[in-house]
Design a protein around this motif. Structure first.
Motif, PDB file in Angstrom:
ATOM      1  N   UNK A 151       0.834  -1.200   0.000  1.00  0.00           N
ATOM      2  CA  UNK A 151       0.000   0.000   0.000  1.00  0.00           C
ATOM      3  C   UNK A 151       0.870   1.252   0.000  1.00  0.00           C
ATOM      4  N   UNK A 152       1.919   1.265   0.800  1.00  0.00           N
ATOM      5  CA  UNK A 152       2.838   2.408   0.817  1.00  0.00           C
ATOM      6  C   UNK A 152       3.516   2.571  -0.538  1.00  0.00           C
ATOM      7  N   UNK A 177       3.973   5.704  -5.682  1.00  0.00           N
ATOM      8  CA  UNK A 177       4.004   5.655  -7.143  1.00  0.00           C
ATOM      9  C   UNK A 177       2.949   6.557  -7.780  1.00  0.00           C
ATOM     10  N   UNK A 178       1.958   6.950  -7.007  1.00  0.00           N
ATOM     11  CA  UNK A 178       0.908   7.822  -7.540  1.00  0.00           C
ATOM     12  C   UNK A 178       1.382   9.255  -7.731  1.00  0.00           C
ATOM     13  N   UNK A 179       2.509   9.616  -7.101  1.00  0.00           N
ATOM     14  CA  UNK A 179       2.944  11.005  -7.114  1.00  0.00           C
ATOM     15  C   UNK A 179       3.643  11.355  -8.417  1.00  0.00           C
ATOM     16  N   UNK A 188       0.352  -1.146 -11.878  1.00  0.00           N
ATOM     17  CA  UNK A 188      -0.966  -1.235 -12.494  1.00  0.00           C
ATOM     18  C   UNK A 188      -0.918  -0.645 -13.902  1.00  0.00           C
ATOM     19  N   UNK A 189      -0.230   0.492 -14.025  1.00  0.00           N
ATOM     20  CA  UNK A 189      -0.058   1.150 -15.319  1.00  0.00           C
ATOM     21  C   UNK A 189       1.400   1.018 -15.732  1.00  0.00           C
ATOM     22  N   UNK A 209      -3.883   8.721  -4.646  1.00  0.00           N
ATOM     23  CA  UNK A 209      -4.264   7.619  -5.521  1.00  0.00           C
ATOM     24  C   UNK A 209      -5.367   8.045  -6.475  1.00  0.00           C
ATOM     25  N   UNK A 210      -6.353   8.791  -5.963  1.00  0.00           N
ATOM     26  CA  UNK A 210      -7.440   9.281  -6.809  1.00  0.00           C
ATOM     27  C   UNK A 210      -6.926  10.367  -7.742  1.00  0.00           C
TER      28      UNK A 210
END
Length: 686
Positions: free
Chosen positions: A265-266, A271-273, A344-345, A540-541
């Motif tokens: 999760x961390x 990775x979303x940033x 995921x991407x 994440x969103x």
């Protein structure tokens, strides 16, 4: 594998100073419709004296519930079902009402996310602040003097006028400093900050963070810092805990956790940033699939398993222990494999540049100006702004509150009319200033996505109605074709068909923003104004929304005007960036050129104020005071009153022209671009 550690906090060593906050095996539920819905599951952590501890995670993970439990401010339906909370070595649950009041008055303070709601709108600031000191027995005059001193302590240079104002007469940054001043008036041993910088400009955020850090050093205050801004946590906190669905899944020193995360999760959050220098044409941002489990959901096995690419049958049946990894903890069976979590991407899945600079600009803005009447005064909100926007291009618009960004957006949409001197051309034709004077095709061509979808969406209407209403304007399209178009549109924004009958209140923040984006695209717009569309969203969103906007732009060749105070987001999505200050265009150019420099001194200050997750910080350029009033702007260069590189008389008397430093990059400054580059290569002034 390292042995599991007990979830219970170990006893304090004999003779050691008590921790500021100890949370041990905390289980908490909310009573809803006769059923207990558990929101915290065996949460344990401690904050040492003088330590700053960060708590991160998506909305709904339980961060604010932890904060409210730490001061016993839970709503009536909140129930602690097990565990202990010690504040300064005192059992919070064992305190009587008067003891609890004394603890809140003398030991612990809390700063809420929205200072506008935390301050009493009917009382002047001086009255609210002086009450704190009056309770200690000080006279009214002495209480006001102490209140004034506290405002000076939080870097409000002229506090007397602030004391005489009501909260609504202050800017957001000023309100937050007042709230912090009130919280620090008792020199608390524990300061709880719940998203204290969300919605603030980069410069104001930096000032608030500097203030908290300085005061922490001065009085050895311990801090519980709650935020979804991981870069702020990286800057402010010694240790960090990662909360997911009410469960602490990872904990350790901030540097270790962010540089070498050991829970999937961390890893997903980081990775979303949009990292420093990352742009949309370098590859899409990674996202975390799925959604948080609903409060009260029965958990079997690992709570993160339904969203984890590493999960197997062991994860789905056996709950992992909180493993001690030598000073840090992780709740994962495969913590050693977490850094290699499959994306995921795919990182190499870049988006082709959709800009079309060969054709004519879709929008040509020339000497756009707007003057408002305020009483007997005239306020120049925008002055002679000239910008071109090409098909498929994203123009990032940045600047502090009061710089004219929202006025610019409202002028484009026709919600307000420009002054007579300026003009807006759309597809080579003059665009009427007011929306009711525009043709239906012109209205459809320019749409907006607002910052807060809750305020923009009708709560009583279903999703299919909210999006379908825009499609009903397409009178020439048969009903069946409109229905097919609705489904195609919702699927384009990754909105599942099952959400069509839902009301906005039944959706998460990210889903509501997808509905708002789908509605904006329903009329096949040519230009979409995005007004802070991700500022209130979790990382994440936010990543999913940024990917979506980039994909839709390539598919439909739509142009964006992207307004944000998050410069990392602006850099990721924008092709060009325009910097506004007090209604003037101070700098405009390609995104990478603006970030690389030379910069206008104002842009330099904005960029230096941005915290980064990797710790690579620029030298901080500090701005003196607040943005001046537009009623009486400074003569000469409007930025000279705050500029650390002010040249003196020429800046105070002559407004500089917008000069081209190189191809397509313009700066409004008396200092030549080559000289700015030399100055900015040196340590910042101040």
């Amino acid at each position: 594998m390292p042995p599991p550690v007990s979830a219970t906090i170990r006893p304090m060593a004999a003779g050691a100073a008590p921790d500021a906050l100890t949370v041990s095996d905390l289980n908490l539920a909310y009573r809803v419709r006769g059923h207990d819905r558990q929101v915290l599951r065996s949460v344990s952590f401690r904050i040492a004296r003088g330590e700053s501890y960060g708590l991160v995670g998506e909305s709904g993970c339980g961060k604010s519930t932890v904060a409210l439990a730490a001061v016993r401010y839970l709503p009536r339906n909140g129930r602690i079902r097990g565990g202990r909370i010690l504040v300064d070595d005192r059992d919070l649950m064992a305190l009587r009402a008067e003891e609890l009041r004394q603890l809140r008055a003398n030991t612990v303070s809390m700063v809420y996310q929205d200072p506008g709601r935390a301050l009493n709108p009917t009382l002047r600031v001086g009255r609210q602040m002086s009450e704190i000191f009056a309770l200690t027995g000080l006279s009214q005059a002495d209480s006001l003097n102490r209140a004034e001193a506290m405002l000076r302590r939080v870097q409000i240079a002229d506090p007397r006028p602030v004391l005489d104002r009501h909260p609504h007469q202050l800017s957001g940054g000023m309100q937050q400093r007042v709230a912090i001043a009130m919280a620090l008036s008792i020199d608390p041993k524990l300061l709880i900050l719940d998203e204290p910088t969300t919605g603030l400009d980069a410069t104001v955020e930096a000032e608030v963070l500097d203030l908290i850090a300085n005061l922490r050093r001065e009085v050895s205050t311990s801090v519980l810092f709650i935020s979804h801004n991981l870069a702020v946590i990286a800057r402010m906190c010694d240790r960090v805990g990662v909360l997911y669905a009410g469960t602490l899944v990872e904990e350790g020193s901030t540097q270790e956790v962010f540089n070498d995360p050991r829970h999937p999760y961390t890893v997903g959050l980081l990775r979303c940033l949009p990292r420093r220098g990352r742009r949309k044409d370098h590859g899409r941002l990674d996202t975390i699939p799925g959604f948080l489990p609903a409060p009260g959901t029965r958990v079997i096995g690992c709570v993160f398993a339904p969203r984890c690419a590493l999960a197997d049958d062991r994860c789905r049946t056996n709950e992992p222990e909180l493993i001690d990894l030598g000073g840090r903890r992780s709740r994962c069976h495969y913590h050693d494999r977490a850094p290699d979590l499959p994306r995921v991407t795919p990182s190499d899945l870049a988006l082709a540049d959709g800009r079309d600079r060969a054709s004519a600009p879709v929008l040509r803005i020339s000497k756009l100006a707007k003057t408002f009447g305020v009483g007997r005064h005239s306020v120049r909100a925008l002055t002679d702004v000239s910008i071109d926007l090409w098909p498929g291009e994203t123009l990032g618009l940045v600047g502090e509150s009061g710089s004219g960004k929202s006025t610019f957006a409202r002028l484009l949409l026709g919600l307000i009319a420009p002054d007579n001197a300026g003009s807006i051309e759309f597809d080579g034709k003059a665009l009427p200033g007011r929306i009711h004077e525009r043709t239906p095709d012109q209205v459809k061509a320019l749409q907006i996505v607002f910052q807060n979808p809750d305020s923009a969406l009708n709560r009583s209407r279903a999703v299919r109605d909210l999006i379908g209403r825009a499609l009903t304007k397409l009178a020439h399209v048969p009903y069946a074709a409109r229905r097919d178009r609705l489904l195609a549109l919702t699927r384009a924004v990754r909105l599942a068909d099952r959400y069509l009958p839902a009301r906005p209140r039944q959706l998460s923040g990210g889903l509501k923003q997808r509905v708002a984006i789908a509605r904006a695209f329903a009329g096949d717009p040519r230009i979409v104004v995005c007004d802070e569309p991700t500022s209130a969203l979790d990382v994440s969103v936010q990543a999913a929304i940024l990917n979506l906007l980039a994909e839709l732009q390539v598919e439909r060749r739509v142009s964006y005007v992207f307004i944000s105070h998050d410069l990392g987001t602006v850099r990721y999505l924008s092709d060009r960036i325009a910097v506004l200050y007090l209604g003037r265009l101070m700098e405009i150019g390609p995104a990478e050129r603006v970030f690389a420099g030379p910069h206008h001194p104002y842009t330099e200050a904005l960029l230096s104020a941005v915290p980064t997750i990797d710790g690579q910080t620029r030298g901080r350029v500090r701005l003196e005071g607040e943005i001046p009033s537009a009623i009486n702007p400074p003569p000469g260069c409007v930025f000279h009153t705050r500029c650390p590189r002010c040249l003196g008389d020429i800046c105070r008397s002559q407004e500089p022209p917008l000069v081209e430093s190189d191809a397509s990059h313009q700066i409004r400054c008396h200092i030549p671009a080559a000289e700015l580059a030399k100055l900015q290569a040196q340590p910042p002034p101040g």
